[in-house]
Design an enzyme around this catalytic site. Structure first.
Site, short mmCIF file in Angstrom:
data_model
loop_
_atom_site.label_atom_id
_atom_site.label_comp_id
_atom_site.label_asym_id
_atom_site.label_seq_id
_atom_site.Cartn_x
_atom_site.Cartn_y
_atom_site.Cartn_z
N LEU B 16 -33.36 -21.43 -9.30
CA LEU B 16 -32.17 -19.92 -9.11
C LEU B 16 -31.85 -19.85 -7.70
CD1 LEU B 16 -34.74 -17.14 -10.85
CD2 LEU B 16 -32.98 -18.78 -12.08
N CYS B 17 -31.15 -19.09 -8.45
CA CYS B 17 -30.17 -18.91 -7.23
C CYS B 17 -30.92 -18.61 -5.69
CB CYS B 17 -29.11 -17.17 -7.36
SG CYS B 17 -28.53 -17.04 -6.41
N PRO B 18 -30.38 -19.39 -4.43
CA PRO B 18 -28.95 -20.14 -4.82
C PRO B 18 -28.83 -21.11 -4.55
CG PRO B 18 -29.98 -19.77 -1.96
CD PRO B 18 -30.84 -19.20 -3.18
N LEU B 19 -30.14 -22.21 -4.98
CA LEU B 19 -30.48 -23.58 -4.92
C LEU B 19 -29.22 -23.94 -5.92
CD1 LEU B 19 -34.24 -23.39 -5.30
CD2 LEU B 19 -32.33 -23.83 -2.99
N ASP B 43 -29.42 -21.84 -15.00
CA ASP B 43 -29.37 -20.86 -14.26
C ASP B 43 -28.16 -19.83 -14.91
OD1 ASP B 43 -29.49 -17.97 -12.90
OD2 ASP B 43 -28.61 -19.53 -10.99
#
Lengths: 172, 78
Positions: B16-19, B43
């Site tokens: 998930l964000c920001p990965l 995502d």
């Protein structure tokens, strides 16, 4: 040769030290750095604890009345259910913060969210400037040795000097 | 499913964000200008995030598509 445009700048103040409030500054900073922006985070008051080598950030249901309580395990229907206990009751049960923190960390991990440590490391790798508020450091008695390396020290003027040319400034 | 030629692949499924953005940036940095990266994500937020990230960095989002919960992006390094 075409001259490179000046990078955009992000200036953040991180003023809170709980696990939930630790995420926004590190997420925004690492993402901005990934966009090629210059980033500085000024850590002040409780936010200063996010610079400690050993991160102990917890969440607290106290003063967070809308915090959803979810189970990180079991069938999906059960996981999506909100455990509705009165907020002030939870906030006053000894050890509840540790339980709530552990549950939230498990949920984060399961959903594929990075840990605060990982995001902080990514910020450091990307050259994000981390500034410790010297005044708060003195007031709380935090020693430099307690903090990670590669941080700067300064006060309001240091932050404002950077923020004066920032394209985005946020107080978190 | 459209086949787009690519040079490198990055699997960000389950993140998930920001990965997905951070991993994409890391890999793009190691690639040569003109090369194409294929990135896979689950995502839903990555749709707008990839548009925003390429807009900010100047890399070219060559093609993107959605197949149920799987999002595929092709980014050319500029």
């Amino acid at each position: 040769m075409e001259e490179k445009p000046k990078p955009k700048r992000l200036a953040l103040v991180a003023s809170k030290g709980t696990l939930d409030w630790a995420y926004p500054p590190f997420i925004l900073a690492s993402t901005a750095a990934a966009m090629g922006w210059e980033v500085a985070i000024f850590f002040t008051f409780y936010g200063l604890t996010l610079l400690k080598k050993e991160l102990t950030a917890k969440i607290s249901p106290a003063s967070n009345p809308a915090m959803p309580m979810k189970l990180p395990f079991g069938p999906e229907a059960l996981q999506n259910m909100n455990i509705s206990l009165p907020n002030m009751l939870m906030a006053n049960v000894p050890g509840f913060e540790s339980v709530a923190t552990s549950l939230m960390k498990q949920s984060f991990k399961k959903k594929g969210v990075a840990t605060i440590e990982e995001l902080r490391d990514m910020c450091l790798d990307a050259g994000v400037t981390l500034i410790s508020c010297q005044m708060t450091q003195e007031v709380f008695g935090f020693k430099d040795e307690e903090f990670i390396d590669r941080i700067d020290h300064g006060g309001a003027a240091t932050f404002l000097d950077f923020a004066s040319t920032a394209d985005v400034s946020l107080f978190i | 499913m459209t086949e787009v030629a690519f040079d490198q692949e990055l699997d960000c499924q389950g993140m998930l964000c920001p990965l997905p953005i951070l991993k994409t940036k890391k890999v793009i940095d190691t690639m040569e200008v003109g090369k194409v990266l294929k990135m896979l994500s689950t995502d839903a937020g990555s749709v707008n995030d990839m548009i925003a990230w390429t807009h900010q960095t100047g890399h070219e989002l060559v093609y993107s598509e959605r197949n149920e919960r799987l999002y595929t992006y092709y980014v050319r390094k500029t």
